[in-house]
Design a protein around this motif. Structure first.
Motif, short mmCIF file in Angstrom:
data_model
loop_
_atom_site.label_atom_id
_atom_site.label_comp_id
_atom_site.label_asym_id
_atom_site.label_seq_id
_atom_site.Cartn_x
_atom_site.Cartn_y
_atom_site.Cartn_z
N LYS A 238 -52.77 -15.33 -35.65
CA LYS A 238 -51.65 -14.49 -36.05
C LYS A 238 -50.59 -14.42 -34.95
N HIS A 239 -51.03 -14.44 -33.71
CA HIS A 239 -50.07 -14.46 -32.61
C HIS A 239 -49.23 -15.74 -32.64
N SER A 240 -49.89 -16.85 -32.88
CA SER A 240 -49.15 -18.13 -32.94
C SER A 240 -48.17 -18.15 -34.11
N PHE A 241 -48.53 -17.52 -35.22
CA PHE A 241 -47.61 -17.44 -36.37
C PHE A 241 -46.39 -16.57 -36.00
N TYR A 242 -46.64 -15.50 -35.25
CA TYR A 242 -45.52 -14.64 -34.82
C TYR A 242 -44.57 -15.43 -33.93
N VAL A 243 -45.12 -16.15 -32.94
CA VAL A 243 -44.28 -16.87 -31.99
C VAL A 243 -43.45 -17.95 -32.68
N THR A 244 -44.02 -18.60 -33.69
CA THR A 244 -43.33 -19.71 -34.37
C THR A 244 -42.65 -19.29 -35.66
N SER A 245 -42.77 -18.02 -36.02
CA SER A 245 -42.18 -17.51 -37.27
C SER A 245 -42.64 -18.34 -38.47
N ASN B 156 -60.07 -16.59 -12.50
CA ASN B 156 -59.44 -15.28 -12.64
C ASN B 156 -59.98 -14.53 -13.85
N GLU B 157 -60.08 -13.21 -13.69
CA GLU B 157 -60.38 -12.34 -14.81
C GLU B 157 -59.07 -11.72 -15.28
N MET B 158 -58.78 -11.85 -16.58
CA MET B 158 -57.50 -11.41 -17.12
C MET B 158 -57.72 -10.61 -18.40
N TYR B 159 -56.74 -9.77 -18.71
CA TYR B 159 -56.73 -9.01 -19.95
C TYR B 159 -55.36 -9.16 -20.60
N ASP B 160 -55.35 -9.66 -21.84
CA ASP B 160 -54.11 -9.80 -22.60
C ASP B 160 -54.03 -8.72 -23.66
N TYR B 161 -52.83 -8.18 -23.88
CA TYR B 161 -52.60 -7.09 -24.81
C TYR B 161 -51.61 -7.53 -25.88
N TYR B 162 -51.98 -7.35 -27.15
CA TYR B 162 -51.15 -7.78 -28.27
C TYR B 162 -50.86 -6.59 -29.18
N ASN B 163 -49.62 -6.48 -29.61
CA ASN B 163 -49.22 -5.42 -30.53
C ASN B 163 -49.96 -5.58 -31.86
N THR B 164 -50.60 -4.50 -32.32
CA THR B 164 -51.38 -4.60 -33.56
C THR B 164 -50.50 -4.73 -34.80
N ASN C 203 -47.29 -6.55 -34.99
CA ASN C 203 -46.68 -7.87 -35.20
C ASN C 203 -47.37 -9.00 -34.43
N PHE C 204 -48.40 -8.66 -33.63
CA PHE C 204 -49.21 -9.63 -32.90
C PHE C 204 -48.46 -10.30 -31.75
N SER C 205 -47.36 -9.69 -31.30
CA SER C 205 -46.68 -10.19 -30.10
C SER C 205 -47.49 -9.84 -28.87
N LYS C 206 -47.39 -10.68 -27.84
CA LYS C 206 -48.08 -10.37 -26.59
C LYS C 206 -47.21 -9.39 -25.80
N ILE C 207 -47.82 -8.27 -25.41
CA ILE C 207 -47.08 -7.22 -24.70
C ILE C 207 -47.24 -7.35 -23.19
N LYS C 208 -48.46 -7.66 -22.74
CA LYS C 208 -48.63 -7.78 -21.29
C LYS C 208 -49.90 -8.54 -20.96
N TYR D 4 -38.10 -10.30 -27.46
CA TYR D 4 -38.35 -11.64 -27.97
C TYR D 4 -37.14 -12.16 -28.76
N LYS D 5 -36.70 -13.38 -28.43
CA LYS D 5 -35.59 -14.02 -29.14
C LYS D 5 -35.96 -15.48 -29.45
#
Length: 692
Positions: A483-490, A617-625, A627-632, A653-654
């Motif tokens: 869903k995130h990839s669909f958001y990024v590519t519209s 590295n240990e990382m944590y990604d946060y996505y808006n529930t 629209n599934f955009s990555k927030i941080k 995002y543009k």
């Protein structure tokens, strides 16, 4: 013969009549009376109190204005006063910021401002030129919109940095709890900052910077006649009434210990504060013995009980200290330190033990005399500065202290004995009604429950607000990535998405980066080429100060300090686990370890939280529930000396060539924060070889 006479002269009475017993602290001499010249105090016609302390040793004079209006509740606009303080010198109706700075520099003047004060220091011969600027700012500050916007951006970066600062997060949590429904307990957040307008700042300044109830402290090479002359010349047209005084409740006392936890994911240390309210006012008779007692307990030196126990004996920390904080509308004592995660509960046990020990028995003669000697010496040294005398005079006038309060300081200090210290400890100290704040890894939460009176741990965020429990995710990690990839590519299907992505062979981003600690913008160029090549450079005034290069197989990092260093095999392997313009699409096959932890609410926004590990590295990604955009992205630092975790936030995002790119990127690393604005994005221009 001459040499023999000199040698005999070097023989001390101690050598002739016996060695000194250095195991005993020499008896303190009786406290000497302090001769402090009384300052000149007079009222200006507009209601301002002027305090003059003459000192003609140097041809220099300073003016320190403190307004009388105290702190007030700011509610949804918390941070307003401090923001105004940062903007006061941004211009007036008569002078721009650049003109103020240029003129101040030309006459060698120092001009500083805060939310309730303004200070000028200059040579006496430039006093009139300096006061023209000073009085203009006091009466005509106009807060240009451009400067307002600039400072707000700096604050946004600083708030991002705070989320990586255990001390900052701990302070927010403590003050929010200790001073509920009180100005001292209000915390600035992204949300409150966003609500503050330029009009709010102007209104705050208009209501707060008024002469009635204000104090102008003048120190230096100036006579009373001249002081009266310049006050009348530069401030007679300044008018305004102070706001009615508002009383707020004291710090909240507890009935049993209360534990507050702030999660700092991946932390290898716990920052701990143990605090409790103090029923004292500025100038109380108990102030001096209370400061003596605190100095023995935790103070600031290596000989304190906290340091001897927690550092020297237990080796739990590099340092643990305590402080007595007495403000006009509230007071408290706080002991704190950074401790290894595995000894978090043990450290709290020892902090409470030392609090109890202060109330159980007398301090030693050595502890008492060493502390009084240090405090007396510090006080005596402070009298060498004229500004100290002026500050004393301000405190006497502002808080109604006895006229001889500071003259009798050393006498009152010397009168503090072991009995008084025990009396003070038993009156004020407690190990049973404390606020215990811990910032650290959530693995310690279970160990904290025995310290709470109810066995319940309050969990708050970096700004002291209650945290909602993490909810179970309603989709899988793989579904989230899709869903995130669909958001990024519209797009709405994998086929459409892949077709679009195949057309994009490379992306070049030009980013302008600003930070409060650097007076000029930095430039960052970030280049990506399919399938997995990347370059990142940072330039300062045309000079490359940092660069990372990776062609998919080999690479290097370089900076001005270490030069060029090849990437390790581990770093190369880690980079090859983030393949593609949208790396989430390939996590299942690239070897990236991932786990969808759940849904977390931050600042009113629900976000999916994904834990990642690329082998390095240990990382944590946060996505808006929504629209599934990555927030941080949060990258954990496992080295306490490395400066802190790295946090990158993405917004604005543009679309460029059919792909959504964030055009606002904020990077914080420890106390450093970069505000990045994407100025240009070029697709399918350039190759990795262009950057080698």
């Amino acid at each position: 013969m001459k040499k023999l006479i000199i040698a005999l002269g070097l023989i001390t009475p101690a050598v002739l009549f016996g060695q000194l017993d250095r195991s005993k602290v020499p008896a303190a001499a009786p406290a000497k009376a302090i001769s402090i010249a009384d300052p000149v105090v007079f009222k200006a016609a507009n209601g301002m109190t002027v305090i003059l302390s003459e000192n003609h040793k140097l041809p220099r004079v300073s003016f320190n204005l403190t307004v009388g209006n105290g702190q007030r509740m700011e509610g949804q606009k918390a941070g307003l006063a401090d923001l105004a303080g940062d903007l006061i010198l941004s211009g007036t109706t008569n002078r721009s910021k650049d003109e103020i700075d240029a003129k101040s520099d030309y006459i060698g003047a120092s001009l500083n401002a805060g939310s309730r004060n303004l200070n000028l220091t200059c040579l006496t011969k430039h006093m009139d030129e300096g006061l023209k600027i000073f009085s203009d700012v006091v009466m005509n500050a106009n807060f240009p919109q451009s400067e307002f916007d600039r400072i707000v951006k700096q604050w946004e970066s600083n708030l991002m940095s705070l989320k990586s600062s255990p001390e900052g997060m701990g302070e927010n949590a403590l003050m929010s709890a200790l001073f509920a429904n009180h100005p001292y307990g209000e915390v600035t957040t992204e949300a409150t900052l966003a609500k503050i307008t330029r009009d709010d700042v102007q209104q705050y300044f208009k209501e707060t910077f008024v002469p009635e109830g204000s104090y102008l402290v003048i120190v230096g090479d100036i006579t009373k006649a001249k002081a009266e002359e310049v006050v009348n010349k530069y401030f007679s047209s300044w008018s305004g009434k102070s706001l009615p005084k508002v009383e707020y409740p004291s710090a909240k006392n507890l009935n049993g210990n209360r534990v507050i936890f702030v999660k700092k994911t991946g932390a290898v240390q716990s920052y701990i504060q143990v605090a409790f309210p103090l029923d004292v006012k500025i100038g109380d008779a108990n102030n001096i013995p209370l400061n003596v007692t605190n100095s023995i307990f935790g103070g600031s030196g290596f000989g304190t009980r906290l340091m001897q126990n927690l550092r020297e004996s237990k080796a739990y920390t590099y340092g643990s200290y305590s402080s007595v904080n007495i403000e006009p509308q509230g007071a408290y004592l706080a002991a704190s330190g950074n401790f290894r995660t595995d000894v978090t509960d043990s450290a709290i046990t020892q902090l409470l033990f030392e609090l109890d020990r202060m109330t159980d028995s007398y301090v030693t003669d050595h502890e008492l005399e060493l502390t009084k000697s240090s405090m007396g010496g510090g006080f005596a040294r402070s009298l060498e500065h004229a500004a100290t005398i002026a500050r004393f005079a301000l405190n006497i006038e502002r808080y109604g202290l006895p006229k001889d309060y500071y003259k009798n300081y050393l006498t009152n200090l010397e009168a503090v004995d072991k009995e008084k210290v025990l009396e003070i400890a038993q009156k004020f100290f407690t190990a049973k009604n404390c606020y215990i704040v811990v910032v650290g890894n959530e693995s310690v939460i279970e160990k904290l429950k025995p310290f709470d009176a109810d066995g319940k741990i309050e969990i708050v965020d970096a700004f002291g607000a209650p945290v909602q429990d993490m909810k179970k995710a309603d989709i899988t990690a793989e579904e989230l990535f899709k869903k995130h990839s669909f958001y990024v590519t519209s797009t709405s299907s994998e086929k459409q998405r892949d077709k679009l992505l195949k057309k994009i062979k490379s992306v070049t981003q030009d980013i302008e980066m600003n930070m409060s600690q650097v007076p000029f913008p930095l430039k960052s160029v970030q280049f990506w080429a399919a399938p997995n090549s990347e370059v990142m450079t940072i330039e300062a005034q045309g000079m490359v100060v940092q660069k990372t290069y990776f062609d998919g197989k080999t690479g290097y990092e370089s900076n001005m300090q270490t030069g060029k260093v090849d990437l390790t095999a581990e770093a190369i392997a880690a980079k090859n686990k983030s393949i593609g313009l949208i790396p989430e699409i390939n996590y299942a096959t690239s070897g990236m370890k991932y786990e969808l932890v759940g849904i977390e609410n931050q600042n009113g926004t629900d976000m999916y939280v994904v834990k990642l590990h690329d082998g390095e590295n240990e990382m944590y990604d946060y996505y808006n529930t929504n629209n599934f955009s990555k927030i941080k992205r949060l990258t954990i630092s496992t080295d306490p000396e490395a400066g802190g975790d790295a946090v990158v936030t993405y917004s604005d995002y543009k679309a460029v060539s059919g792909v959504l790119f964030p055009h606002k990127i904020v990077l914080s690393f420890g106390e450093l924060a970069f505000n990045g604005t994407v100025k240009a994005i070029a697709v399918n221009k350039g190759a990795i070889g262009d950057y080698k």
